[in-house]
Design a protein around this motif. Structure first.
Motif, PDB file in Angstrom:
ATOM      1  N   LEU A  76     -10.849   1.686  22.387  1.00 33.74           N
ATOM      2  CA  LEU A  76     -11.584   1.971  21.149  1.00 33.74           C
ATOM      3  C   LEU A  76     -11.075   2.935  20.684  1.00 33.74           C
ATOM      4  CD1 LEU A  76     -15.690   0.401  21.094  1.00 33.74           C
ATOM      5  CD2 LEU A  76     -13.186  -0.120  19.657  1.00 33.74           C
ATOM      6  N   ALA A  77     -11.291   4.661  21.755  1.00 29.28           N
ATOM      7  CA  ALA A  77     -10.296   6.259  21.541  1.00 29.28           C
ATOM      8  C   ALA A  77     -10.009   6.159  21.624  1.00 29.28           C
ATOM      9  CB  ALA A  77     -11.102   6.332  22.734  1.00 29.28           C
ATOM     10  N   ALA A  78      -8.471   4.829  21.554  1.00 32.69           N
ATOM     11  CA  ALA A  78      -6.792   5.302  21.637  1.00 32.69           C
ATOM     12  C   ALA A  78      -6.611   4.418  20.462  1.00 32.69           C
ATOM     13  CB  ALA A  78      -5.766   3.755  22.694  1.00 32.69           C
ATOM     14  N   SER A  79      -7.601   3.473  19.666  1.00 27.45           N
ATOM     15  CA  SER A  79      -6.917   2.319  18.466  1.00 27.45           C
ATOM     16  C   SER A  79      -7.670   3.424  17.325  1.00 27.45           C
ATOM     17  CB  SER A  79      -7.721   0.907  18.337  1.00 27.45           C
ATOM     18  OG  SER A  79      -6.867   0.922  19.555  1.00 27.45           O
ATOM     19  N   VAL A 134     -12.988   0.154  30.107  1.00 26.51           N
ATOM     20  CA  VAL A 134     -11.736  -0.178  29.152  1.00 26.51           C
ATOM     21  C   VAL A 134     -11.280  -0.276  27.158  1.00 26.51           C
ATOM     22  CG1 VAL A 134      -9.644  -2.385  29.189  1.00 26.51           C
ATOM     23  CG2 VAL A 134     -10.226  -0.740  31.362  1.00 26.51           C
ATOM     24  N   LEU A 135     -13.024  -0.648  27.810  1.00 30.06           N
ATOM     25  CA  LEU A 135     -13.110  -1.250  26.102  1.00 30.06           C
ATOM     26  C   LEU A 135     -12.918   0.614  25.809  1.00 30.06           C
ATOM     27  CD1 LEU A 135     -13.727  -3.369  23.937  1.00 30.06           C
ATOM     28  CD2 LEU A 135     -16.125  -3.008  24.561  1.00 30.06           C
ATOM     29  N   THR A 185     -16.770  -6.757  19.535  1.00 27.67           N
ATOM     30  CA  THR A 185     -17.155  -8.064  19.096  1.00 27.67           C
ATOM     31  C   THR A 185     -17.170  -8.611  20.833  1.00 27.67           C
ATOM     32  OG1 THR A 185     -17.435  -8.105  16.904  1.00 27.67           O
ATOM     33  CG2 THR A 185     -18.060  -9.560  18.287  1.00 27.67           C
ATOM     34  N   ALA A 186     -15.849  -8.902  21.372  1.00 30.35           N
ATOM     35  CA  ALA A 186     -15.621 -10.007  22.535  1.00 30.35           C
ATOM     36  C   ALA A 186     -16.311  -9.363  23.525  1.00 30.35           C
ATOM     37  CB  ALA A 186     -14.389 -10.539  21.899  1.00 30.35           C
ATOM     38  N   GLY A 187     -15.198  -7.998  23.441  1.00 30.10           N
ATOM     39  CA  GLY A 187     -15.519  -7.153  24.566  1.00 30.10           C
ATOM     40  C   GLY A 187     -17.279  -6.320  24.784  1.00 30.10           C
TER      41      GLY A 187
END
Length: 116
Positions: free
Chosen positions: A68-71, A63-64, A99-101
């Motif tokens: 990231l890829a989409a953003s 999911v992370l 960082t949280a992920g």
């Protein structure tokens, strides 16, 4: 959307070094996403006795990676547009999210190691 259709009137081409640095940052986000995806697939495939915790860990990685890829491209586009317009670079929530992920993934991995 100025970058897709070309620069807006009044925009200037930024120094090529800044454009290349922006591109390297974009590619770093994609490499990070690919690494997280590979980690998620590895956990899913290589944990000998899958548990809810290992499935959660694999899912968090995937999911992370997707976020990231989409953003990555929209972020590249925003920075490029700001540089062309001579404006300050936009703030990014991606750093906090990443960082949280990574923290959640690390705690989940530690729990998997301790409780398995």
């Amino acid at each position: 959307m100025a970058e897709i259709n070309g620069p807006r009137e009044g925009d200037s081409e930024p120094d090529y070094r800044f454009t290349l640095a922006n591109e390297r940052t974009f590619l770093a986000w994609l490499r990070t996403a690919l690494g997280l995806l590979a980690g998620g697939v590895a956990v899913h495939q290589l944990v000998p006795a899958p548990t809810a915790l290992s499935t959660l860990l694999a899912g968090l990685c995937v999911v992370l990676a997707a976020v990231l890829a989409a953003s990555a491209y929209p972020r590249w586009r925003q920075v490029q547009a700001a540089m062309r317009a001579g404006k300050p670079l936009p703030k990014s929530g991606l750093l906090v999210l990443l960082t949280a992920g990574i923290l959640v993934i690390t705690v989940t991995a530690a729990a998997l190691v301790v409780f398995s």
